[in-house]
Motif scaffolding. Structure first.
Motif, short mmCIF file in Angstrom:
data_model
loop_
_atom_site.label_atom_id
_atom_site.label_comp_id
_atom_site.label_asym_id
_atom_site.label_seq_id
_atom_site.Cartn_x
_atom_site.Cartn_y
_atom_site.Cartn_z
N THR A 54 62.23 -62.15 2.75
CA THR A 54 63.45 -61.50 2.29
C THR A 54 63.10 -60.38 1.31
OG1 THR A 54 65.57 -61.86 1.15
CG2 THR A 54 63.71 -63.19 0.41
N ASN A 59 68.17 -55.01 -0.17
CA ASN A 59 68.53 -53.84 0.63
C ASN A 59 68.87 -52.67 -0.29
OD1 ASN A 59 71.07 -54.37 -0.37
ND2 ASN A 59 71.92 -55.07 1.59
N VAL A 70 68.46 -59.72 1.48
CA VAL A 70 68.71 -59.81 2.92
C VAL A 70 67.49 -60.41 3.61
CG1 VAL A 70 70.29 -57.84 2.97
CG2 VAL A 70 67.83 -57.46 3.29
N GLY A 79 68.23 -57.73 7.98
CA GLY A 79 69.38 -57.13 7.30
C GLY A 79 70.54 -58.06 7.06
N ASP A 80 70.52 -59.28 7.66
CA ASP A 80 71.60 -60.25 7.37
C ASP A 80 71.52 -60.69 5.92
OD1 ASP A 80 72.45 -60.07 9.95
OD2 ASP A 80 71.58 -62.00 10.61
N LEU A 81 72.69 -60.84 5.31
CA LEU A 81 72.73 -61.24 3.90
C LEU A 81 72.28 -62.69 3.72
CD1 LEU A 81 76.13 -59.65 2.74
CD2 LEU A 81 73.81 -58.83 2.25
#
Length: 407
Positions: free
Chosen positions: A104, A107, A113, A130-132
């Protein structure tokens, strides 16, 4: 007519003792339960997380740190670098009890992310670049992205299960560029802890109830009878005292038992003389002698009480009054022949039978017995007073004859 009873309710003081003991036991049980939970939870967490240090060392040494800079959008998962990192993470997951393993970073907006997820891409909870990051692990993750390793202090209950998260920073030239995160599956651990805690809580509650019952039993069987006996026992003679007499009279008035009851009242005749000539210790012995005489004679037939300084009362159910009167004359003769500190044990007595037409309770009967006793006492005192001049004259005549003989 016993003055102690196990069925009697606890007194206010006894209830306070029981309450204090109960609170103390509950506080002890709660403290033990909390300590058990605290140390078991921390122990399990430490055991699981300590193993993460070796895993982090292995992963970080083999992880291409530049992947945290070069992989920025979902399409980058087709790059060889992504595949290299994912294969590394999958191999570690397959060989360990780590449930989730991923990298991780922050961003452009400064939010943590996902970069590379170690799950299979067709997994239901797979995360793309890019997913939180889920908020449950953010407290530890922000510490880690600040440059320090971090882990949870306890099992976290999340939407995807019970986990123990840990993370370590990844640095390039001393600058933190991201982190590696491990989430250990703690469902089995958490379930074991909850089961252990549930059993310990049940055991603690059972022990609390057992200790409360044991305390109440001990109060009734040991402490309560001891203090009640102390309250209803005459310390000098060891027989029932005035409190015991009043209690038994009250019980018989409220629950029956007065009918046919004979009240025997006794009073010493020479206590003052014994005290004056021999001292109060001798007077105490004189009182104890009458107490023994009465209790030994009536121990299987009634109860004897010391109700005053040298006054005694005996409650005798279903006795023949005339036979008892004859028996008391014999008992007075036995007392007269008994020497206590060189004095004969002289006493007066009076008898009265409870009469519901004349007596409201046994106190009234005792008053009538006292009247007869004092009448006898006065008659005995008059007899002794009349005998004393004769004795003095006889002693004087003998002295005169002796003097004349000497002359």
């Amino acid at each position: 007519m016993k003055t102690t009873s196990h069925s009697a309710p606890l007194s206010g003081a006894e209830r306070r003792i029981l309450l204090i003991v109960t609170v103390a036991i509950l506080a002890t049980a709660v403290s033990i339960f909390w300590l058990f939970y605290h140390y078991v939870s921390n122990g399990v967490s430490r055991t699981a997380l300590e193993s993460s240090d070796a895993l982090f060392s292995y992963v970080v040494r083999r992880l291409p740190a530049e992947s945290l800079l070069l992989l920025n959008k979902p399409e980058d998962n087709r790059q060889p670098l992504y595949r290299e990192v994912q294969d590394l993470l999958k191999s570690v997951r397959d060989l360990t009890s780590v449930r989730y393993l991923y990298t991780t970073k922050l961003n452009a907006q400064g939010k943590p992310v996902y970069v590379v997820d170690g799950l299979e891409e067709d997994a239901e909870d797979f995360r793309h670049i890019g997913d939180l990051i889920e908020p449950e692990v953010l407290p530890q993750l922000r510490i880690c992205l600040g440059g320090k390793p971090a882990h949870a202090d306890k099992v976290l209950r999340t939407d995807w299960g019970d986990i123990l998260p840990a993370c370590t920073p990844v640095k390039i030239n001393g600058k933190t560029v991201g982190a590696v995160v491990m989430e250990f599956d703690a469902s089995l651990i958490a379930g074991s802890i909850r089961n252990a805690l549930s059993y310990s809580l049940l055991v603690s509650c059972a022990l609390v109830l057992l200790f409360i019952f044991a305390t109440a039993w001990l109060l009734r069987r040991l402490s309560v009878p001891f203090y009640r006996k102390l309250a209803y026992t005459d310390l000098l003679t060891g027989i029932n005292n005035r409190n015991a007499f009043e209690l038994d009279v009250k019980r018989m008035r409220e629950h029956g038992g007065q009918d046919g009851m004979i009240v025997l009242a006794c009073d010493l005749d020479m206590l003052k003389k014994v005290n004056d000539l021999r001292g109060h210790a001798a007077g105490d012995a004189y009182i104890c002698a009458l107490a023994r005489l009465l209790t030994e004679r009536f121990k299987d037939r009634g109860e004897t009480y010391r109700i005053g300084g040298d006054e005694f009362a005996t409650l005798l159910p279903h006795e023949d009054r005339q036979a008892l009167d004859d028996e008391m004359r014999d008992l007075r003769a036995i007392g007269s022949a008994t020497l206590v500190e060189s004095f004969p044990l002289l006493f007066a007595y009076g008898l009265a039978v409870f009469d519901p037409t004349r007596d409201t309770d046994l106190h009234s009967t005792l008053t009538r017995a006292d009247s007869r006793m004092y009448a006898l006492k006065r008659a005995q005192q008059r007899a002794r007073a009349e005998a004393e001049p004769t004795d003095r004259e006889a002693r004087g005549g003998a002295a005169a004859v002796t003097t004349q003989h000497n002359l």
